[in-house]
Design a protein around this motif. Sequence first.
Motif, PDB file in Angstrom:
ATOM      1  N   ARG A 135       0.814  -1.214   0.000  1.00  0.00           N
ATOM      2  CA  ARG A 135       0.000   0.000   0.000  1.00  0.00           C
ATOM      3  C   ARG A 135       0.848   1.265   0.000  1.00  0.00           C
ATOM      4  N   ARG A 136       2.035   1.179   0.539  1.00  0.00           N
ATOM      5  CA  ARG A 136       2.904   2.348   0.512  1.00  0.00           C
ATOM      6  C   ARG A 136       3.249   2.728  -0.925  1.00  0.00           C
ATOM      7  N   VAL A 137       3.510   1.697  -1.751  1.00  0.00           N
ATOM      8  CA  VAL A 137       3.805   1.944  -3.157  1.00  0.00           C
ATOM      9  C   VAL A 137       2.603   2.580  -3.840  1.00  0.00           C
ATOM     10  N   ALA A 138       1.398   2.071  -3.546  1.00  0.00           N
ATOM     11  CA  ALA A 138       0.192   2.629  -4.154  1.00  0.00           C
ATOM     12  C   ALA A 138      -0.013   4.082  -3.743  1.00  0.00           C
ATOM     13  N   ILE A 139       0.254   4.393  -2.484  1.00  0.00           N
ATOM     14  CA  ILE A 139       0.103   5.773  -2.015  1.00  0.00           C
ATOM     15  C   ILE A 139       1.113   6.674  -2.716  1.00  0.00           C
ATOM     16  N   TYR A 140       2.363   6.217  -2.814  1.00  0.00           N
ATOM     17  CA  TYR A 140       3.368   7.003  -3.527  1.00  0.00           C
ATOM     18  C   TYR A 140       2.952   7.215  -4.987  1.00  0.00           C
ATOM     19  N   TYR A 141       2.430   6.151  -5.598  1.00  0.00           N
ATOM     20  CA  TYR A 141       2.022   6.265  -7.002  1.00  0.00           C
ATOM     21  C   TYR A 141       0.911   7.294  -7.151  1.00  0.00           C
ATOM     22  N   LEU A 142      -0.105   7.211  -6.286  1.00  0.00           N
ATOM     23  CA  LEU A 142      -1.222   8.152  -6.380  1.00  0.00           C
ATOM     24  C   LEU A 142      -0.766   9.587  -6.149  1.00  0.00           C
ATOM     25  N   ALA A 143       0.133   9.764  -5.177  1.00  0.00           N
ATOM     26  CA  ALA A 143       0.653  11.112  -4.929  1.00  0.00           C
ATOM     27  C   ALA A 143       1.424  11.633  -6.136  1.00  0.00           C
ATOM     28  N   ALA A 144       2.241  10.752  -6.732  1.00  0.00           N
ATOM     29  CA  ALA A 144       3.007  11.164  -7.903  1.00  0.00           C
ATOM     30  C   ALA A 144       2.094  11.477  -9.081  1.00  0.00           C
ATOM     31  N   ALA A 145       1.085  10.607  -9.312  1.00  0.00           N
ATOM     32  CA  ALA A 145       0.167  10.825 -10.430  1.00  0.00           C
ATOM     33  C   ALA A 145      -0.612  12.126 -10.254  1.00  0.00           C
ATOM     34  N   ALA A 146      -1.104  12.363  -9.032  1.00  0.00           N
ATOM     35  CA  ALA A 146      -1.841  13.604  -8.772  1.00  0.00           C
ATOM     36  C   ALA A 146      -0.942  14.817  -8.965  1.00  0.00           C
ATOM     37  N   SER A 147       0.302  14.710  -8.497  1.00  0.00           N
ATOM     38  CA  SER A 147       1.241  15.824  -8.639  1.00  0.00           C
ATOM     39  C   SER A 147       1.512  16.128 -10.110  1.00  0.00           C
ATOM     40  N   VAL A 148       1.731  15.065 -10.893  1.00  0.00           N
ATOM     41  CA  VAL A 148       2.009  15.274 -12.322  1.00  0.00           C
ATOM     42  C   VAL A 148       0.799  15.883 -13.011  1.00  0.00           C
ATOM     43  N   LEU A 149      -0.407  15.396 -12.705  1.00  0.00           N
ATOM     44  CA  LEU A 149      -1.619  15.960 -13.309  1.00  0.00           C
ATOM     45  C   LEU A 149      -1.766  17.440 -12.976  1.00  0.00           C
ATOM     46  N   ILE A 150      -1.558  17.779 -11.703  1.00  0.00           N
ATOM     47  CA  ILE A 150      -1.693  19.175 -11.278  1.00  0.00           C
ATOM     48  C   ILE A 150      -0.623  20.033 -11.931  1.00  0.00           C
ATOM     49  N   VAL A 151       0.630  19.537 -11.931  1.00  0.00           N
ATOM     50  CA  VAL A 151       1.726  20.311 -12.520  1.00  0.00           C
ATOM     51  C   VAL A 151       1.485  20.543 -14.009  1.00  0.00           C
ATOM     52  N   LEU A 152       1.068  19.482 -14.726  1.00  0.00           N
ATOM     53  CA  LEU A 152       0.829  19.638 -16.161  1.00  0.00           C
ATOM     54  C   LEU A 152      -0.321  20.599 -16.426  1.00  0.00           C
ATOM     55  N   ARG A 153      -1.352  20.538 -15.610  1.00  0.00           N
ATOM     56  CA  ARG A 153      -2.462  21.478 -15.778  1.00  0.00           C
ATOM     57  C   ARG A 153      -2.008  22.906 -15.541  1.00  0.00           C
ATOM     58  N   LEU A 154      -1.243  23.109 -14.472  1.00  0.00           N
ATOM     59  CA  LEU A 154      -0.739  24.455 -14.175  1.00  0.00           C
ATOM     60  C   LEU A 154       0.222  24.940 -15.253  1.00  0.00           C
ATOM     61  N   VAL A 155       1.034  24.022 -15.778  1.00  0.00           N
ATOM     62  CA  VAL A 155       1.950  24.413 -16.849  1.00  0.00           C
ATOM     63  C   VAL A 155       1.166  24.883 -18.074  1.00  0.00           C
ATOM     64  N   GLY A 156       0.103  24.141 -18.413  1.00  0.00           N
ATOM     65  CA  GLY A 156      -0.717  24.549 -19.551  1.00  0.00           C
ATOM     66  C   GLY A 156      -1.307  25.938 -19.355  1.00  0.00           C
ATOM     67  N   LEU A 157      -1.854  26.184 -18.169  1.00  0.00           N
ATOM     68  CA  LEU A 157      -2.415  27.504 -17.889  1.00  0.00           C
ATOM     69  C   LEU A 157      -1.317  28.568 -17.849  1.00  0.00           C
ATOM     70  N   GLY A 158      -0.141  28.180 -17.322  1.00  0.00           N
ATOM     71  CA  GLY A 158       0.971  29.127 -17.284  1.00  0.00           C
ATOM     72  C   GLY A 158       1.453  29.516 -18.673  1.00  0.00           C
ATOM     73  N   ILE A 159       1.481  28.539 -19.586  1.00  0.00           N
ATOM     74  CA  ILE A 159       1.892  28.840 -20.962  1.00  0.00           C
ATOM     75  C   ILE A 159       0.918  29.839 -21.590  1.00  0.00           C
ATOM     76  N   MET A 160      -0.370  29.636 -21.352  1.00  0.00           N
ATOM     77  CA  MET A 160      -1.367  30.563 -21.895  1.00  0.00           C
ATOM     78  C   MET A 160      -1.176  31.970 -21.312  1.00  0.00           C
TER      79      MET A 160
END
Length: 867
Positions: A447-472
Amino acid sequence: MSLAQLSSSAGEDNPPAAPGLPARSSLALRFALRELRGGLRGFAVFLACLALGVAAIAGVGAFSRALTDGLGREGAALLGGDAAFALVQREASPEEYRLIAAGGQVSTVATTRAMARAGEGDRLEATLAEVKAVDGAYPMVGTLELEPAQPLAEALRPRDGTFGAVADPALAERLGLKPGDRFQVGDAQLTLAGTILREPDALSTGIGFGPRLMISLDALRATNLLQPGSLVRWQYRVRMTDPAGLAAFVEQVRHGAPEAGFEVRTREAAAPRLETNVRRFTEYLTLVGLTALLVGGVGVANAVKSHLDAKRSVIATLKSLGAPSGTVFAIYLAEVGLIALVGIVIGLVVGSALPFAANAAFGYLLPIPIEPTIQPMALALAFAYGVLIALAFAMWPLGMSHDVPVSGLFRDQVETGRRRPRLVYLLLTALAVLALAGLAIAASEERRVAIYYLAAAASVLIVLRLVGLGIMALARRLPRPRSTTLRLALANIHRPAALTPTIVLSLGLGLTLLVTLALIDRSLTRELTSRLPHEAPSFFFLDIQSGETDRFAAYLKQKAPQGEVEVVPMLRGRIITLGDRAAEDITPPPEFAWVLSSDRGITYSQDLPEGSVLAAGEWWPPDYSGPPLVSFEREIADAFGLKIGDKVTVNVLGRSITATIANLRDVEWERLAINFVMVFSPNSFAGAPHTSLATLAVPDGGDPAAERAIARAVATDFPAVTAVRVKEALETIGEIVSNLLIAIRAASLVALLASVLVLAGALAAGQHHRVYDAVILKTLGATRLRLVGAYALEYAALGLVTAAVAVGAGTAAAYVVVVMVMELAFGWSSAAALGAVAVALVLTIGFGLIGTWRALGQKPARILRHL
């Protein structure tokens, strides 16, 4: 009933007369089914993304279950019996053997490592062999296949003063042997009678660093390798007279010989390490499949938004006829749900078929026969993931349909007003996301691996979304260039309904995963092929008799004057208790399960070993003679909740030794120098027979020809000593890692394919706006070439930025995995970065221009009359 009549008695406009939920649901379902009569146009990416991710999760789960079932079904053959009792460094006593034999037929098997030699003088060839000595009852279960075909008893019988032997074809090739040729192991003369085609119990012995050599127990005794303390593993396999009484029999042996220190396996867990590795690998591939679903979720959101944009006039019409907003939402929720169900069912069908197809194509490569079946639990898990992904990503755009104004009837483009759905839909989206995260954690063994994965996936999604808005935002604030083409490209990046956030999000996820895997691959390869061969010892030498330690060390210094020789005593022991807990009652963390899974190498030392740093406590004095003390590796001690002052009991040579933890050490395992989890005070094993372990470290990794010469010399002058070339061991490990990475890369391509589908779908959905832009610009005098140039620059800029973000995020993720999880040196790869840039540019520019070319070909009149 008309919609106007419906609205007079139902919905949010007239709450007192609202019908029950079933009535609204029935109405929504009827409207959804009628609208779907026109087909699923526009939902191809939606269906493909869901089907791809669901198929990956279902297929991996079903294949893993088939393999695990195969291990359980073939357990007796893999183990060589119904139960196996193992001892290290000693044979079972007569009393212990009688206890074991009470259960049924017994077969004795001894395994060790030794040097096999063929030829003489300069033509001498020596190689490490995994020696397996068997008795006449072997194999009790399963079939041993030999080439040429013959009974094993015939192959191993003595002939012309030598003992018969069969070997892995790789051993015969290394020594240049063919059937009938003679060779040596220790002091025994052997004749090769044939090669091994199939060994039924090979998996139960784990991964070896040398090819298999099978001989008789009499031949093993003739080698003179069975010295006090020699690292020989003795297994006593039992074919039960009463298989149903297996559990009771095992307990009877344990209670009858409590001090024996048996490692016990049964047919239900014949290859526990393999089963653990299968589960871990399955879990990783399931997370890769979930990544594909997450990427596909962006495609789901895009498809739903695009569909609802195309249905604005329909929604406005329904509302103008009196349909409540809640009913409109229910209609399109039902429509999206039905389409999602189609995609999920397609994925389940494909996933169910994958194990059958894989077994038909590659079944001959598998170590055990498998019988693929439909796996309900794997399908249920994949179904749940698919439903939750569809809900999590569709709820937001569906919620926006609630507030589509009736003014959408009068023109194609209107200001929608709200930029986000109402609170209830935000809460439903959050609930779906939380359910998805909960399912991922609950379905994971680690479960620790799953938690790390979810945190990483959420972070990447948020970062990519913010990057897209930042580029605009950045594009909006940049100075307007003089070039018309550049000005158009810049405006396209930040205009309303721009595809910038969608492109960055969809393509960035897949590229981030590929960059992460490429950099992990690079770091592992560098560690195994570049750094370790130069920093690690050139040789490990095993089974050096304690009386020959000094002579052997001097011999090595003579053969390699520039080398560094280190010699330490070595025993094998099995942990019985840690603190006040019995080993069998402890559930260890998955990454440290190996500590309790089998016997461990242990040593004693007067001084702190090289490569260790004292982390807590004090080292014992040189003349210490009190109760036994032990030094424990700090990280492992923390994992098991051990602290200074706790007791540890280890069974060595049938005798239980209890020692107090005096200190904790930090160990540099990555150097591959001699080190142990447990180091005891010298008085702990006074008088116990043991051998020594030595290493030879040659500056700069040594020369391969010189290393082979040393191996031949040691094999000739010290035939009982086993030499393990570190480079050969690393090559073996490297092959295993490479095969795993190939499988991981292949699975990860599913996520990239999902990214490509989402990107293509997003660009296709954006053509509605491109058509308006192209028509107006062409009407104002823009040429097709200029428009193509502007669009190409726009897509190139987005591709480059997406690649840069993916390289950065992938580098960070790989660094965490390599440095913090694997505890290895991180190696960066420019090839991975350039590959990501190339993939991003080809996909964005290619798909973008393909769709744009269609937009440029539209007739202006049809578009202009609706403006």
